[in-house]
Write a protein that holds these residues in place. Sequence first.
Motif, PDB file in Angstrom:
ATOM      1  N   LYS A 216      -5.420  -5.896  -4.027  1.00  0.00           N
ATOM      2  CA  LYS A 216      -4.144  -6.377  -3.441  1.00  0.00           C
ATOM      3  C   LYS A 216      -3.367  -5.269  -2.711  1.00  0.00           C
ATOM      4  CE  LYS A 216      -4.854 -10.276  -5.596  1.00  0.00           C
ATOM      5  NZ  LYS A 216      -5.810 -11.115  -4.878  1.00  0.00           N
ATOM      6  N   THR A 217      -3.184  -4.134  -3.367  1.00  0.00           N
ATOM      7  CA  THR A 217      -2.488  -3.024  -2.697  1.00  0.00           C
ATOM      8  C   THR A 217      -3.298  -1.749  -2.938  1.00  0.00           C
ATOM      9  OG1 THR A 217      -0.368  -4.043  -3.154  1.00  0.00           O
ATOM     10  CG2 THR A 217      -0.321  -1.729  -2.519  1.00  0.00           C
ATOM     11  N   VAL A 218      -3.622  -1.053  -1.831  1.00  0.00           N
ATOM     12  CA  VAL A 218      -4.415   0.184  -1.974  1.00  0.00           C
ATOM     13  C   VAL A 218      -3.776   1.274  -1.099  1.00  0.00           C
ATOM     14  CG1 VAL A 218      -6.705   1.216  -1.742  1.00  0.00           C
ATOM     15  CG2 VAL A 218      -6.510  -1.190  -2.235  1.00  0.00           C
ATOM     16  N   ARG A 219      -3.762   2.512  -1.666  1.00  0.00           N
ATOM     17  CA  ARG A 219      -3.261   3.652  -0.871  1.00  0.00           C
ATOM     18  C   ARG A 219      -4.448   4.435  -0.343  1.00  0.00           C
ATOM     19  NH1 ARG A 219       1.598   6.243  -4.544  1.00  0.00           N
ATOM     20  NH2 ARG A 219       3.100   4.569  -4.228  1.00  0.00           N
ATOM     21  N   PHE A 220      -4.378   4.864   0.923  1.00  0.00           N
ATOM     22  CA  PHE A 220      -5.487   5.643   1.502  1.00  0.00           C
ATOM     23  C   PHE A 220      -4.991   6.996   1.982  1.00  0.00           C
ATOM     24  CE2 PHE A 220      -6.512   1.191   2.685  1.00  0.00           C
ATOM     25  CZ  PHE A 220      -7.641   1.044   1.899  1.00  0.00           C
ATOM     26  N   LYS A 221      -5.841   8.012   1.759  1.00  0.00           N
ATOM     27  CA  LYS A 221      -5.574   9.321   2.388  1.00  0.00           C
ATOM     28  C   LYS A 221      -6.588   9.428   3.509  1.00  0.00           C
ATOM     29  CE  LYS A 221      -3.788  13.491   2.537  1.00  0.00           C
ATOM     30  NZ  LYS A 221      -3.647  13.308   3.973  1.00  0.00           N
ATOM     31  N   LEU A 222      -6.124   9.427   4.736  1.00  0.00           N
ATOM     32  CA  LEU A 222      -7.059   9.424   5.869  1.00  0.00           C
ATOM     33  C   LEU A 222      -7.240  10.842   6.409  1.00  0.00           C
ATOM     34  CD1 LEU A 222      -5.628   6.228   7.555  1.00  0.00           C
ATOM     35  CD2 LEU A 222      -7.673   6.399   6.140  1.00  0.00           C
ATOM     36  N   ALA A 223      -8.067  10.955   7.444  1.00  0.00           N
ATOM     37  CA  ALA A 223      -8.346  12.290   7.998  1.00  0.00           C
ATOM     38  C   ALA A 223      -7.061  12.926   8.523  1.00  0.00           C
ATOM     39  CB  ALA A 223      -9.368  12.154   9.120  1.00  0.00           C
ATOM     40  N   GLY A 224      -7.016  14.252   8.508  1.00  0.00           N
ATOM     41  CA  GLY A 224      -5.829  14.977   8.985  1.00  0.00           C
ATOM     42  C   GLY A 224      -4.658  14.693   8.063  1.00  0.00           C
ATOM     43  N   LEU A 225      -3.482  14.508   8.665  1.00  0.00           N
ATOM     44  CA  LEU A 225      -2.298  14.270   7.837  1.00  0.00           C
ATOM     45  C   LEU A 225      -2.000  12.777   7.689  1.00  0.00           C
ATOM     46  CD1 LEU A 225       0.101  17.058   9.173  1.00  0.00           C
ATOM     47  CD2 LEU A 225      -1.169  17.029   7.027  1.00  0.00           C
ATOM     48  N   TYR A 226      -2.932  11.935   8.157  1.00  0.00           N
ATOM     49  CA  TYR A 226      -2.667  10.489   8.142  1.00  0.00           C
ATOM     50  C   TYR A 226      -2.753   9.928   6.738  1.00  0.00           C
ATOM     51  CZ  TYR A 226      -2.800  10.501  13.166  1.00  0.00           C
ATOM     52  OH  TYR A 226      -2.501  10.754  14.460  1.00  0.00           O
ATOM     53  N   GLU A 227      -1.811   9.062   6.449  1.00  0.00           N
ATOM     54  CA  GLU A 227      -1.817   8.353   5.168  1.00  0.00           C
ATOM     55  C   GLU A 227      -1.708   6.862   5.456  1.00  0.00           C
ATOM     56  OE1 GLU A 227       0.534  11.359   2.192  1.00  0.00           O
ATOM     57  OE2 GLU A 227       1.456  10.790   4.070  1.00  0.00           O
ATOM     58  N   GLY A 228      -2.275   6.051   4.589  1.00  0.00           N
ATOM     59  CA  GLY A 228      -2.248   4.617   4.876  1.00  0.00           C
ATOM     60  C   GLY A 228      -2.081   3.766   3.634  1.00  0.00           C
ATOM     61  N   VAL A 229      -1.674   2.499   3.874  1.00  0.00           N
ATOM     62  CA  VAL A 229      -1.543   1.550   2.769  1.00  0.00           C
ATOM     63  C   VAL A 229      -2.204   0.236   3.195  1.00  0.00           C
ATOM     64  CG1 VAL A 229       0.104   0.082   1.533  1.00  0.00           C
ATOM     65  CG2 VAL A 229       0.535   2.509   1.725  1.00  0.00           C
ATOM     66  N   GLY A 230      -2.966  -0.358   2.294  1.00  0.00           N
ATOM     67  CA  GLY A 230      -3.576  -1.656   2.570  1.00  0.00           C
ATOM     68  C   GLY A 230      -2.952  -2.704   1.667  1.00  0.00           C
ATOM     69  N   VAL A 231      -2.541  -3.833   2.239  1.00  0.00           N
ATOM     70  CA  VAL A 231      -1.887  -4.889   1.442  1.00  0.00           C
ATOM     71  C   VAL A 231      -2.550  -6.231   1.754  1.00  0.00           C
ATOM     72  CG1 VAL A 231       0.305  -6.009   0.932  1.00  0.00           C
ATOM     73  CG2 VAL A 231       0.288  -3.657   1.673  1.00  0.00           C
ATOM     74  N   GLU A 232      -2.764  -7.028   0.739  1.00  0.00           N
ATOM     75  CA  GLU A 232      -3.281  -8.380   0.992  1.00  0.00           C
ATOM     76  C   GLU A 232      -2.082  -9.299   1.205  1.00  0.00           C
ATOM     77  OE1 GLU A 232      -5.381 -10.252  -2.176  1.00  0.00           O
ATOM     78  OE2 GLU A 232      -6.183 -11.789  -0.863  1.00  0.00           O
ATOM     79  N   TYR A 233      -2.143 -10.081   2.273  1.00  0.00           N
ATOM     80  CA  TYR A 233      -1.007 -10.946   2.587  1.00  0.00           C
ATOM     81  C   TYR A 233      -1.533 -12.358   2.798  1.00  0.00           C
ATOM     82  CZ  TYR A 233       3.188 -12.742   4.813  1.00  0.00           C
ATOM     83  OH  TYR A 233       4.274 -13.509   5.147  1.00  0.00           O
ATOM     84  N   GLY A 234      -0.815 -13.373   2.269  1.00  0.00           N
ATOM     85  CA  GLY A 234      -1.237 -14.759   2.470  1.00  0.00           C
ATOM     86  C   GLY A 234      -1.216 -15.535   1.177  1.00  0.00           C
ATOM     87  N   ASN A 235      -2.004 -16.616   1.164  1.00  0.00           N
ATOM     88  CA  ASN A 235      -2.042 -17.402  -0.075  1.00  0.00           C
ATOM     89  C   ASN A 235      -3.483 -17.502  -0.584  1.00  0.00           C
ATOM     90  OD1 ASN A 235      -3.268 -19.279   1.600  1.00  0.00           O
ATOM     91  ND2 ASN A 235      -1.255 -20.089   2.184  1.00  0.00           N
ATOM     92  N   LYS A 236      -3.689 -18.357  -1.582  1.00  0.00           N
ATOM     93  CA  LYS A 236      -5.008 -18.461  -2.204  1.00  0.00           C
ATOM     94  C   LYS A 236      -6.089 -18.855  -1.211  1.00  0.00           C
ATOM     95  CE  LYS A 236      -4.414 -19.819  -6.922  1.00  0.00           C
ATOM     96  NZ  LYS A 236      -4.271 -21.042  -7.698  1.00  0.00           N
ATOM     97  N   ASP A 237      -5.705 -19.780  -0.282  1.00  0.00           N
ATOM     98  CA  ASP A 237      -6.712 -20.330   0.637  1.00  0.00           C
ATOM     99  C   ASP A 237      -6.986 -19.405   1.825  1.00  0.00           C
ATOM    100  OD1 ASP A 237      -6.550 -22.503  -1.006  1.00  0.00           O
ATOM    101  OD2 ASP A 237      -4.817 -23.308   0.161  1.00  0.00           O
TER     102      ASP A 237
END
Length: 461
Positions: free
Chosen positions: A111-132
Amino acid sequence: MVIRWKLALWFAGIVSTILIVFSLMIYLSSANSRRNDFYNRLHERALITASLATDITDDDRNLLRKIDTTAVSLEHEQVMIFDRSGKMAYNNIAVNRNITRKMVQEVFKYKTVRFKLAGLYEGVGVEYGNKDYSYAVIISAIDKHGYKRIHNLRISLVVGTLLGILISLLAGLFFARRALQPMSTVVGRVNNISEKNLHERLDIGNGRDEISQLSSTFNRMLARLEEAFIMQKAFVAHASHDFRTPLTVMLSEIEVMLLQYPDSSEFNRMLLSLKEEILNLSNLSSKLLDLAKASVDSSNVRTSKVRVDEVLFTAIAECCKAYPSYKVHLDFCELPCEEQQLTIFGEEQLLKTAFVNLISNGCKFSSDGSIHISLTCSASAVKITFEDKGVGIPASEMEKIFQPFYRVYSDKKIPGHGLGLALTARVIELHGGSIDVKSEVGIGSTFTVVLGRAANEVQEG
Ligand code: ADP
């Protein structure tokens, strides 16, 4: 290392450790707080963008792209939306930040994930929506301001810590110096106490702290030393007279008996042997007392202007009179014209004793009974060398020959008591001069005496 420096370093070490630990804690907690803040912001941005992007048409998405790349966005912000099959549904800028299929799958899984990307980039992944029907929104950017803040904090902490270390070292030195100042005063006062002012005592201050206790201990020790010194002085003064008088009386009586009974040969032989032993004893007691006198109190030495060459002549004459077999060769080739250069401040009698010892040693330890003496002088010193071609002294014994009663060759054939050099060294020391010996076994020995003129002039003043 002196205690002052040790204390200062200990103090600086402790303060530095505390400063470094605190700085590290502040830095790590600030870095952590920045990271969390930025992830939260990314999370919020992800949710907003997802809510806008999912329910709009393609035209609106272009508008959204424009909005996403304007001032409201984060630094170098990229928003990507993926459906469950992994197909990209939206991307605000066309750059590749290595967002992989696996990362997308992780978003759907957690559902929610934090990413450390190349260089100084940082990222966040979020699931959005409903069950279907749901999307994975991955947003990445650089926390430019946060990094700048952390960078500034890092510089401030490093500079602050270094300054703190320097200040603690200086403060440590200052306080150690203040704390040890009374100790240095005690050391200075103790150093100034010699046999001439043994009656002086140290100031014991308030009588309570450690320095006061140290001073009291020194004072008690000085009192004991003074007492022993006075006793020794009294002994030397009295013994000098009490030893010599009976020996002189015995000697004169033997002389008289020898004159009265010139014929009885056996009796004569015994008297002569007795006379020799008494002379020997008298000689020993004179040397012992001379040594004791010279060692006890240097303030008794009365200096006056003395011509070194004249003292040397007297010593040679005395030696040759006592031992007619001795051969003394003098070398005065390099003597200066001005007698001033040969004049030093000293005690004539003591100097003569020292020269007599060196001359008689040179003669008695060489097979032909001869010694070579040379006298040279410079602007500041007079140098006399006593060179013989005698038995020599082993290198291992060189240090010991100046100790009282030490003899390298203790057989009875060569008379002596081992006191001559001890007395000589003390006399030269009293005159502020130096004595040095070079010797080789079987080849001979050279004793060099240097008597400084400048040092002696100061003495007179
Ligand atoms: P001593 O009465 O025995 O001569 P000194 O104190 O004058 O006493 O000398 C100590 C010892 O140093 C002597 O016994 C001798 O072994 C050694 N020594 C001194 N001068 C010489 C020398 N010129 N040559 C060899 N040995 C010497």
